[in-house]
Design a protein around this motif. Sequence first.
Motif, PDB file in Angstrom:
ATOM      1  N   LYS A 217       0.836  -1.196   0.000  1.00  0.00           N
ATOM      2  CA  LYS A 217       0.000   0.000   0.000  1.00  0.00           C
ATOM      3  C   LYS A 217       0.880   1.260   0.000  1.00  0.00           C
ATOM      4  O   LYS A 217       1.819   1.365   0.788  1.00  0.00           O
ATOM      5  CB  LYS A 217      -0.884  -0.018   1.254  1.00  0.00           C
ATOM      6  CG  LYS A 217      -2.112   0.860   1.119  1.00  0.00           C
ATOM      7  CD  LYS A 217      -3.038   0.666   2.299  1.00  0.00           C
ATOM      8  CE  LYS A 217      -2.541   1.452   3.476  1.00  0.00           C
ATOM      9  NZ  LYS A 217      -3.161   1.179   4.737  1.00  0.00           N
ATOM     10  N   ILE A 218       0.574   2.195  -0.894  1.00  0.00           N
ATOM     11  CA  ILE A 218       1.364   3.427  -0.920  1.00  0.00           C
ATOM     12  C   ILE A 218       0.688   4.416   0.009  1.00  0.00           C
ATOM     13  O   ILE A 218      -0.501   4.693  -0.113  1.00  0.00           O
ATOM     14  CB  ILE A 218       1.443   3.997  -2.351  1.00  0.00           C
ATOM     15  CG1 ILE A 218       1.909   2.902  -3.320  1.00  0.00           C
ATOM     16  CG2 ILE A 218       2.390   5.175  -2.405  1.00  0.00           C
ATOM     17  CD1 ILE A 218       1.647   3.219  -4.764  1.00  0.00           C
ATOM     18  N   GLU A 219       1.488   4.948   0.963  1.00  0.00           N
ATOM     19  CA  GLU A 219       0.857   5.745   2.011  1.00  0.00           C
ATOM     20  C   GLU A 219       0.980   7.249   1.833  1.00  0.00           C
ATOM     21  O   GLU A 219       0.387   8.003   2.561  1.00  0.00           O
ATOM     22  CB  GLU A 219       1.429   5.331   3.368  1.00  0.00           C
ATOM     23  CG  GLU A 219       1.026   3.919   3.728  1.00  0.00           C
ATOM     24  CD  GLU A 219       1.865   3.361   4.860  1.00  0.00           C
ATOM     25  OE1 GLU A 219       1.478   3.563   6.004  1.00  0.00           O
ATOM     26  OE2 GLU A 219       2.886   2.707   4.575  1.00  0.00           O
ATOM     27  N   GLY A 220       1.813   7.688   0.916  1.00  0.00           N
ATOM     28  CA  GLY A 220       1.976   9.136   0.760  1.00  0.00           C
ATOM     29  C   GLY A 220       2.399   9.469  -0.649  1.00  0.00           C
ATOM     30  O   GLY A 220       2.215   8.668  -1.570  1.00  0.00           O
ATOM     31  N   THR A 221       2.986  10.650  -0.817  1.00  0.00           N
ATOM     32  CA  THR A 221       3.372  11.079  -2.152  1.00  0.00           C
ATOM     33  C   THR A 221       4.895  11.070  -2.335  1.00  0.00           C
ATOM     34  O   THR A 221       5.384  11.221  -3.442  1.00  0.00           O
ATOM     35  CB  THR A 221       2.887  12.524  -2.390  1.00  0.00           C
ATOM     36  OG1 THR A 221       3.489  13.363  -1.392  1.00  0.00           O
ATOM     37  CG2 THR A 221       1.388  12.630  -2.288  1.00  0.00           C
ATOM     38  N   GLY A 222       5.628  10.924  -1.243  1.00  0.00           N
ATOM     39  CA  GLY A 222       7.090  10.961  -1.336  1.00  0.00           C
ATOM     40  C   GLY A 222       7.615  12.381  -1.466  1.00  0.00           C
ATOM     41  O   GLY A 222       8.760  12.601  -1.851  1.00  0.00           O
ATOM     42  N   LEU A 223       6.767  13.356  -1.132  1.00  0.00           N
ATOM     43  CA  LEU A 223       7.192  14.758  -1.287  1.00  0.00           C
ATOM     44  C   LEU A 223       7.318  15.502   0.042  1.00  0.00           C
ATOM     45  O   LEU A 223       7.968  16.535   0.115  1.00  0.00           O
ATOM     46  CB  LEU A 223       6.200  15.507  -2.183  1.00  0.00           C
ATOM     47  CG  LEU A 223       6.240  15.133  -3.659  1.00  0.00           C
ATOM     48  CD1 LEU A 223       5.092  15.793  -4.402  1.00  0.00           C
ATOM     49  CD2 LEU A 223       7.564  15.534  -4.283  1.00  0.00           C
ATOM     50  N   GLY A 224       6.657  14.957   1.084  1.00  0.00           N
ATOM     51  CA  GLY A 224       6.612  15.666   2.368  1.00  0.00           C
ATOM     52  C   GLY A 224       7.980  16.114   2.879  1.00  0.00           C
ATOM     53  O   GLY A 224       8.181  17.279   3.223  1.00  0.00           O
ATOM     54  N   LEU A 225       8.933  15.194   2.894  1.00  0.00           N
ATOM     55  CA  LEU A 225      10.246  15.523   3.459  1.00  0.00           C
ATOM     56  C   LEU A 225      11.043  16.457   2.547  1.00  0.00           C
ATOM     57  O   LEU A 225      11.848  17.247   3.040  1.00  0.00           O
ATOM     58  CB  LEU A 225      11.048  14.252   3.752  1.00  0.00           C
ATOM     59  CG  LEU A 225      10.561  13.438   4.953  1.00  0.00           C
ATOM     60  CD1 LEU A 225      11.380  12.160   5.105  1.00  0.00           C
ATOM     61  CD2 LEU A 225      10.628  14.257   6.243  1.00  0.00           C
ATOM     62  N   SER A 226      10.808  16.388   1.226  1.00  0.00           N
ATOM     63  CA  SER A 226      11.535  17.349   0.372  1.00  0.00           C
ATOM     64  C   SER A 226      10.964  18.749   0.569  1.00  0.00           C
ATOM     65  O   SER A 226      11.702  19.742   0.470  1.00  0.00           O
ATOM     66  CB  SER A 226      11.578  16.944  -1.099  1.00  0.00           C
ATOM     67  OG  SER A 226      10.446  16.268  -1.465  1.00  0.00           O
ATOM     68  N   ILE A 227       9.666  18.827   0.894  1.00  0.00           N
ATOM     69  CA  ILE A 227       9.081  20.141   1.221  1.00  0.00           C
ATOM     70  C   ILE A 227       9.722  20.655   2.520  1.00  0.00           C
ATOM     71  O   ILE A 227      10.135  21.809   2.611  1.00  0.00           O
ATOM     72  CB  ILE A 227       7.546  20.037   1.357  1.00  0.00           C
ATOM     73  CG1 ILE A 227       6.934  19.710  -0.005  1.00  0.00           C
ATOM     74  CG2 ILE A 227       6.944  21.328   1.931  1.00  0.00           C
ATOM     75  CD1 ILE A 227       5.461  19.422   0.004  1.00  0.00           C
ATOM     76  N   CYS A 228       9.829  19.767   3.519  1.00  0.00           N
ATOM     77  CA  CYS A 228      10.459  20.158   4.790  1.00  0.00           C
ATOM     78  C   CYS A 228      11.878  20.654   4.539  1.00  0.00           C
ATOM     79  O   CYS A 228      12.289  21.692   5.060  1.00  0.00           O
ATOM     80  CB  CYS A 228      10.534  18.974   5.752  1.00  0.00           C
ATOM     81  SG  CYS A 228       8.936  18.409   6.309  1.00  0.00           S
TER      82      CYS A 228
END
Length: 259
Positions: A217-228
Amino acid sequence: VYVSSISKNNENIGVITLLQDITKSKEIDKMKTEFIATVSHEFKTPLTSIGMSVDLLSADKDINSNPMHKDLIRIIKEEKERMVYLIKDLLDLSKIETGKGQIKLENCKLKSILENSIEDLKNYCDEQEAEVILENIDENLSVYADPSKISLVIKNLISNAVKYRKENVKPKILIDIIKKSNNVIVSVKDNGRGIPQDYLEKIFEKFIQVKVSNDGKIEGTGLGLSICKGIIKAHNGEIWVESTVDKGSTFYFSLKSFN
Ligand code: ADP
């Protein structure tokens, strides 16, 4: 710039200097970011229409009486939500990368930023039976930062700590600070599933997600931490993580303190 010496019979006979012009690659990077921003923006309108149509369909009696149709509508709804999140993240990221999501630095109290971020996520954490503990922090500790952006970072880290929990373990998240000369380091520690060693640096890059073998199951977009990372870099700070698989992770970021 790459510099290397050349030797013959143990004697230095010269130096090779390689200079690479990165103007072109920087231009391409900028074009990529602008392209992502435009495309994501263009996706918003059709997605809104899809959302409204699906809402209308899911309220329809005939559709609801057919289990297969009902299930298909549910899938469209869920996938639409995923796209909405992805587009929001892409837009946030491109705003930071193009400098359009302007960071407005001001002297602000760190404790209240942390408290407000925790409060914003209270319902979500209660639902997920997650406990967030804020250690005793000096009320007057001030940082030079954009409060809304720092709040976004904290919320991203807390929600990741909840999302990437260990199976059958209630998430427990500890938020603390360390004061170091002119810097304040904020730490967000969890008791989650942890991150494999070879991912520790990579997870701050766009679209990098730790592979999961269970249900896929994919739980996110993989972008949250690059935004941080984009936000903290814009504050001239650093962000990093320490983690042990099956034990938990601690994310750290540094900010300039004001007092
Ligand atoms: P996503 O939208 O996938 O959550 P992030 O950039 O926020 O994207 O995170 C990248 C990846 O890092 C996640 O997919 C997850 O595998 C891993 N990760 C992030 N935070 C944690 C955490 N607290 N514990 C374990 N793994 C984490």
